[in-house]
Design an enzyme around this catalytic site. Structure first.
Site, PDB file in Angstrom:
ATOM      1  N   SER A   1      28.542 -20.764  82.465  1.00  8.11           N
ATOM      2  CA  SER A   1      27.128 -20.832  82.852  1.00  8.11           C
ATOM      3  C   SER A   1      26.957 -20.917  84.363  1.00  8.11           C
ATOM      4  O   SER A   1      27.915 -21.152  85.093  1.00  8.11           O
ATOM      5  CB  SER A   1      26.485 -22.049  82.201  1.00  8.11           C
ATOM      6  OG  SER A   1      26.836 -22.112  80.836  1.00  8.11           O
TER       7      SER A   1
HETATM    8  N1  SAH Z   1      30.363 -24.478  78.725  1.00  5.83           N
HETATM    9  C1  SAH Z   1      30.988 -23.180  78.727  1.00  5.83           C
HETATM   10  C2  SAH Z   1      29.974 -22.105  78.418  1.00  5.83           C
HETATM   11  C3  SAH Z   1      30.079 -21.623  77.026  1.00  5.83           C
HETATM   12  S1  SAH Z   1      28.881 -20.426  76.462  1.00  5.83           S
HETATM   13  C4  SAH Z   1      31.672 -22.939  80.084  1.00  5.83           C
HETATM   14  O1  SAH Z   1      31.518 -23.731  80.994  1.00  5.83           O
HETATM   15  O2  SAH Z   1      32.369 -21.938  80.209  1.00  5.83           O
HETATM   16  C5  SAH Z   1      28.481 -21.105  74.897  1.00  5.83           C
HETATM   17  C6  SAH Z   1      29.603 -21.334  73.900  1.00  5.83           C
HETATM   18  O3  SAH Z   1      29.074 -21.965  72.758  1.00  5.83           O
HETATM   19  C7  SAH Z   1      30.292 -20.063  73.397  1.00  5.83           C
HETATM   20  O4  SAH Z   1      31.665 -20.138  73.727  1.00  5.83           O
HETATM   21  C8  SAH Z   1      30.097 -20.106  71.886  1.00  5.83           C
HETATM   22  O5  SAH Z   1      31.225 -19.643  71.156  1.00  5.83           O
HETATM   23  C9  SAH Z   1      29.862 -21.587  71.640  1.00  5.83           C
HETATM   24  N2  SAH Z   1      29.156 -21.920  70.398  1.00  5.83           N
HETATM   25  C10 SAH Z   1      28.207 -21.199  69.733  1.00  5.83           C
HETATM   26  N3  SAH Z   1      27.803 -21.862  68.643  1.00  5.83           N
HETATM   27  C11 SAH Z   1      28.498 -23.037  68.597  1.00  5.83           C
HETATM   28  C12 SAH Z   1      28.519 -24.150  67.701  1.00  5.83           C
HETATM   29  N4  SAH Z   1      27.743 -24.195  66.599  1.00  5.83           N
HETATM   30  N5  SAH Z   1      29.367 -25.170  67.971  1.00  5.83           N
HETATM   31  C13 SAH Z   1      30.163 -25.152  69.060  1.00  5.83           C
HETATM   32  N6  SAH Z   1      30.188 -24.129  69.940  1.00  5.83           N
HETATM   33  C14 SAH Z   1      29.357 -23.086  69.718  1.00  5.83           C
END
Ligand code: SAH
Length: 329
Positions: free
Chosen positions: A63
């Site tokens: 993000s």
């Molecule tokens: N915080 C991360 C950004 C991740 S983007 C960073 O700093 O890189 C959002 C993530 O949420 C994705 O990897 C996706 O696979 C995950 N995601 C989607 N639904 C989810 C759920 N129900 N539980 C846990 N993770 C989930």
């Protein structure tokens, strides 16, 4: 190279007034090791979202750093805290937070996708971080083992707030989460605070995140299922509830208040256990729509204050209790 990270921190500082702890943490973590794609340093260290990994039909992103700094500030992240991250992806933000909370603190990152989770394990071990734990699971259930948490940071657009997060949060702890309000295609982030007897929420900022999967992304289907069970018991509408606000504001407020909206064939519905309403520029109600009426009455008391200036009250199960205006508390 350290200079690039200083450049990133300068960009983050321009976006807000952040604690030195938070800014310094961004100096400690190399962002490129969290990505399976190679980017030039001016891309990796720009204050932007980057795609970090792909897997079949899904992908994950790191993000926007200044937005993460804002989320950390909003939950009051400090050394010694225990924080739960929902949607930890390949782990960049969790590792930055590990530096904010320090050795006395702990970061627990929950990621639903196995491949992204594995990448996060690799990165954390390459950095020899001992105060970050990654879990491969559906974030809806939180992670009981290390509860209670001082804060929960949600970095994926969720359709509702899980009561498990409330249960696993200490009193006075905060959750920050971008809400995917699918009926109006908007993702406002809210800060939820657990008080000694309830949960209160305030709008923080408008965002754009990846939509959650699993139990954090199936609310529309769940509400449609509830609707299909009761729909046929009514043939005639019982009343029409006209509201003076726009569709955009109304659906936003009703979603965040109750998590009860769904959409089918272009129609938007509000679903209760034994009643429902259909949106027709106002609510056409079928049966005793008690929750809908309560929300409408509470909202009227605030003189139809926009969602961004409201305070939402819930019980620990995240059931609606009431509304207030921000400037009247
Ligand atoms: N915080 C991360 C950004 C991740 S983007 C960073 O700093 O890189 C959002 C993530 O949420 C994705 O990897 C996706 O696979 C995950 N995601 C989607 N639904 C989810 C759920 N129900 N539980 C846990 N993770 C989930």
């Amino acid at each position: 190279m350290h200079d690039w990270r200083e450049w990133l921190v300068r960009q983050i500082s321009l976006a807000g007034n952040f604690d030195k702890n938070i800014l310094d943490a961004f100096l400690q973590v190399p962002r490129e090791i969290f990505s399976e794609f190679k980017y030039d340093p001016d891309v990796v260290y720009s204050d932007n979202v980057i795609i970090t990994a792909k897997n079949k039909d899904t992908y994950t992103t790191s993000s926007q750093p200044s937005l993460m700094a804002l989320f950390m500030s909003a939950v009051g992240l400090k050394p010694g805290m225990k924080v739960l991250e929902i949607g930890s992806g390949t782990g960049y933000n969790a590792c930055v937070m590990a530096h904010v909370v320090g050795e006395e603190g702990l970061v627990v990152g929950v990621e639903i996708n196995r491949k992204f989770f594995e990448k996060s394990l690799e990165a954390a071990s390459a950095l020899s971080l001992r105060n970050v734990v990654f879990v491969n699971a559906d974030g809806f259930f939180g992670f009981e083992k290390f509860a209670p948490y001082d804060a929960v940071l949600v970095t994926v657009a969720v359709e509702r707030i899980s009561p498990y997060w409330i249960e696993q949060l200490r009193i006075d702890g905060r959750i920050v989460a971008p809400m995917h309000v699918y009926t109006i295609d908007r993702q406002p982030a809210f800060v939820f605070e657990k008080t000694s007897e309830s949960v209160i929420a305030k709008h923080l900022v408008e965002t754009r995140f990846i939509k959650a999967g699993g139990s954090l992304g199936d609310l529309n289907e769940r509400n449609l299922e509830r609707l299909s069970k009761i729909e046929k018991t009514f043939t005639e509408p019982s009343s029409f509830l006209r509201l003076p606000s726009s569709q955009y504001e109304t659906l936003g407020v009703f979603h965040v208040a109750s998590w009860s909206l769904c959409e089918r064939l272009g129609w938007i519905y509000f679903v209760e256990d034994s009643a429902f309403a259909r949106w027709k520029g106002g609510w056409e109600t079928y049966g005793e729509t008690r929750l809908l009426r309560t929300i409408a009455e509470e909202w009227a008391r605030t003189r139809y204050t926009p969602m961004t200036l409201l305070i939402f009250h819930y019980d620990y199960g995240m059931n609606f209790k009431g509304l207030e205006r921000w400037d009247e508390t």
